[in-house]
Design a protein around this motif. Structure first.
Motif, PDB file in Angstrom:
ATOM      1  N   GLU A  16     -16.581  -6.328  -4.804  1.00  0.00           N
ATOM      2  CA  GLU A  16     -15.291  -5.896  -4.291  1.00  0.00           C
ATOM      3  C   GLU A  16     -15.283  -4.387  -4.090  1.00  0.00           C
ATOM      4  N   LYS A  17     -14.600  -3.973  -3.045  1.00  0.00           N
ATOM      5  CA  LYS A  17     -14.415  -2.546  -2.803  1.00  0.00           C
ATOM      6  C   LYS A  17     -13.009  -2.323  -2.305  1.00  0.00           C
ATOM      7  N   LYS A  18     -12.342  -1.344  -2.881  1.00  0.00           N
ATOM      8  CA  LYS A  18     -10.956  -1.092  -2.532  1.00  0.00           C
ATOM      9  C   LYS A  18     -10.789   0.339  -2.066  1.00  0.00           C
ATOM     10  N   GLU A  19     -10.085   0.498  -0.959  1.00  0.00           N
ATOM     11  CA  GLU A  19      -9.730   1.827  -0.474  1.00  0.00           C
ATOM     12  C   GLU A  19      -8.276   1.784  -0.036  1.00  0.00           C
ATOM     13  N   GLY A  20      -7.415   2.332  -0.876  1.00  0.00           N
ATOM     14  CA  GLY A  20      -5.989   2.295  -0.582  1.00  0.00           C
ATOM     15  C   GLY A  20      -5.471   0.871  -0.532  1.00  0.00           C
ATOM     16  N   ARG A  21      -4.864   0.507   0.577  1.00  0.00           N
ATOM     17  CA  ARG A  21      -4.311  -0.856   0.722  1.00  0.00           C
ATOM     18  C   ARG A  21      -5.354  -1.861   1.210  1.00  0.00           C
ATOM     19  N   PHE A  22      -6.555  -1.401   1.498  1.00  0.00           N
ATOM     20  CA  PHE A  22      -7.595  -2.254   2.072  1.00  0.00           C
ATOM     21  C   PHE A  22      -8.655  -2.599   1.018  1.00  0.00           C
ATOM     22  N   THR A  23      -8.961  -3.890   0.919  1.00  0.00           N
ATOM     23  CA  THR A  23      -9.945  -4.362  -0.049  1.00  0.00           C
ATOM     24  C   THR A  23     -10.900  -5.331   0.630  1.00  0.00           C
ATOM     25  N   SER A  29     -23.255 -15.462  -2.811  1.00  0.00           N
ATOM     26  CA  SER A  29     -23.799 -16.821  -2.864  1.00  0.00           C
ATOM     27  C   SER A  29     -23.230 -17.690  -1.747  1.00  0.00           C
ATOM     28  N   ALA A  30     -21.981 -17.452  -1.407  1.00  0.00           N
ATOM     29  CA  ALA A  30     -21.348 -18.222  -0.328  1.00  0.00           C
ATOM     30  C   ALA A  30     -21.582 -17.608   1.032  1.00  0.00           C
ATOM     31  N   LYS A  31     -22.150 -16.407   1.047  1.00  0.00           N
ATOM     32  CA  LYS A  31     -22.368 -15.661   2.294  1.00  0.00           C
ATOM     33  C   LYS A  31     -21.061 -15.502   3.059  1.00  0.00           C
ATOM     34  N   GLN A  32     -20.062 -15.044   2.320  1.00  0.00           N
ATOM     35  CA  GLN A  32     -18.748 -14.830   2.909  1.00  0.00           C
ATOM     36  C   GLN A  32     -18.174 -13.507   2.416  1.00  0.00           C
ATOM     37  N   PHE A  33     -17.368 -12.890   3.247  1.00  0.00           N
ATOM     38  CA  PHE A  33     -16.649 -11.695   2.828  1.00  0.00           C
ATOM     39  C   PHE A  33     -15.319 -11.644   3.559  1.00  0.00           C
ATOM     40  N   SER A  34     -14.384 -10.978   2.944  1.00  0.00           N
ATOM     41  CA  SER A  34     -13.044 -10.976   3.517  1.00  0.00           C
ATOM     42  C   SER A  34     -12.383  -9.607   3.368  1.00  0.00           C
ATOM     43  N   LEU A  35     -11.435  -9.388   4.246  1.00  0.00           N
ATOM     44  CA  LEU A  35     -10.636  -8.157   4.224  1.00  0.00           C
ATOM     45  C   LEU A  35      -9.210  -8.530   3.818  1.00  0.00           C
ATOM     46  N   HIS A  36      -8.719  -7.836   2.822  1.00  0.00           N
ATOM     47  CA  HIS A  36      -7.332  -8.012   2.401  1.00  0.00           C
ATOM     48  C   HIS A  36      -6.579  -6.720   2.686  1.00  0.00           C
ATOM     49  N   ILE A  37      -5.464  -6.849   3.380  1.00  0.00           N
ATOM     50  CA  ILE A  37      -4.603  -5.697   3.623  1.00  0.00           C
ATOM     51  C   ILE A  37      -3.311  -5.926   2.845  1.00  0.00           C
ATOM     52  N   MET A  38      -3.141  -5.144   1.815  1.00  0.00           N
ATOM     53  CA  MET A  38      -1.948  -5.267   0.976  1.00  0.00           C
ATOM     54  C   MET A  38      -0.786  -4.504   1.597  1.00  0.00           C
ATOM     55  N   ASP A  39       0.436  -4.953   1.330  1.00  0.00           N
ATOM     56  CA  ASP A  39       1.624  -4.255   1.830  1.00  0.00           C
ATOM     57  C   ASP A  39       1.455  -3.918   3.310  1.00  0.00           C
ATOM     58  N   SER A  40       1.166  -4.919   4.102  1.00  0.00           N
ATOM     59  CA  SER A  40       0.890  -4.718   5.525  1.00  0.00           C
ATOM     60  C   SER A  40       2.053  -4.001   6.211  1.00  0.00           C
ATOM     61  N   GLN A  41       1.700  -3.072   7.104  1.00  0.00           N
ATOM     62  CA  GLN A  41       2.681  -2.271   7.825  1.00  0.00           C
ATOM     63  C   GLN A  41       2.550  -2.484   9.328  1.00  0.00           C
ATOM     64  N   PRO A  42       3.633  -2.280  10.068  1.00  0.00           N
ATOM     65  CA  PRO A  42       3.537  -2.420  11.532  1.00  0.00           C
ATOM     66  C   PRO A  42       2.419  -1.568  12.132  1.00  0.00           C
ATOM     67  N   GLY A  43       2.142  -0.422  11.543  1.00  0.00           N
ATOM     68  CA  GLY A  43       1.064   0.440  12.016  1.00  0.00           C
ATOM     69  C   GLY A  43      -0.319  -0.142  11.802  1.00  0.00           C
ATOM     70  N   ASP A  44      -0.412  -1.220  11.030  1.00  0.00           N
ATOM     71  CA  ASP A  44      -1.697  -1.899  10.826  1.00  0.00           C
ATOM     72  C   ASP A  44      -2.001  -2.867  11.971  1.00  0.00           C
TER      73      ASP A  44
END
Lengths: 113, 114
Positions: free
Chosen positions: A56-63, A69-84
């Motif tokens: 896991e890596k977190k930078e501000g609202r983005f993680t 093992s599953a060969k998967q990765f995901s982006l989480h945007i917390m507190d999503s804003q219209p500017g996102d």
């Protein structure tokens, strides 16, 4: 084997909500997994990236969450804003100094106010 | 100061014509790329140069010919343009030093073939 599959194709989230975009890859030689953000009429810009030795890596609202093992990765945007609101691309990089990136198909995110 | 610049930003031309797109970066990078983004926004790498040497040459029609006069410039020449060549073409650059894979993209050139 060099494909990167990204989902969903589009995503609508209310302001303050969590946006989640998923990617899957096949080639275990990939050793760099960036996410790029692209606004209309602009070039993609690096948002956040992760190497396969961390989960896991977190930078501000983005993680980025990474499951080797599953060969998967995901982006989480917390507190999503219209500017996102933008198109998000995951990518995978090969272990060579060419720096070649294979991009996912992209996800268009709309954050409603 | 623009890091990666492309000219022109828009290019409208007719089928069969020959056109060029130019790219310049002032980041001191030694690796440059050309990408094609189609109407569905899919980004696909076309070519890459490292210090003026071609290092990536994907399956691209030979009507497309990249040229790198020096490590700060990478041009794309397209012969006998076809309707399917309509897309946004992005130039990008990165440093081959260290472990950074970050690529810096230009603003894109929207090519429309009529």
């Amino acid at each position: 084997q060099q494909q990167v599959k990204q989902s969903p194709q589009s995503l609508i989230v209310q302001k303050g909500g969590i946006s989640i975009i998923n990617c899957a890859y096949e080639n275990t030689a990939f050793d760099y997994f960036p996410w790029y953000q692209q606004f209309p009429g602009k070039g993609p810009a690096l948002l956040i990236a992760i190497r396969p030795d961390v989960s896991e890596k977190k930078e501000g609202r983005f993680t980025i969450s990474f499951n080797k093992s599953a060969k998967q990765f995901s982006l989480h945007i917390m507190d999503s804003q219209p500017g996102d609101s933008a198109t998000y691309f995951c990518a995978a990089g090969l272990r060579s100094n060419t720096g070649k990136l294979i991009f996912g198909q992209g996800t268009t995110l709309q954050v409603k106010p | 100061d623009t890091a990666v610049s492309q000219t022109p930003k828009y290019l409208v031309t007719q089928m069969g014509n020959d056109k060029s797109i130019k790219c310049e970066q002032n980041l001191g990078h030694d690796t440059m790329y050309w990408y094609k983004q189609d109407s569905k926004k899919f980004l696909k790498i076309m070519f890459s140069y490292n210090n003026k040497e071609l290092i990536i040459n994907e399956t691209v029609p030979n009507r497309f010919s990249p040229k790198s006069p020096d490590k700060a410039h990478l041009n794309l020449h397209i012969n006998s343009l076809e309707l399917g060549d309509s897309a946004v073409y992005f130039c990008a650059s990165k440093s081959s030093g260290g472990v950074s894979y970050e690529q810096y993209f230009g603003p894109g050139t929207r090519l429309t073939v009529t």
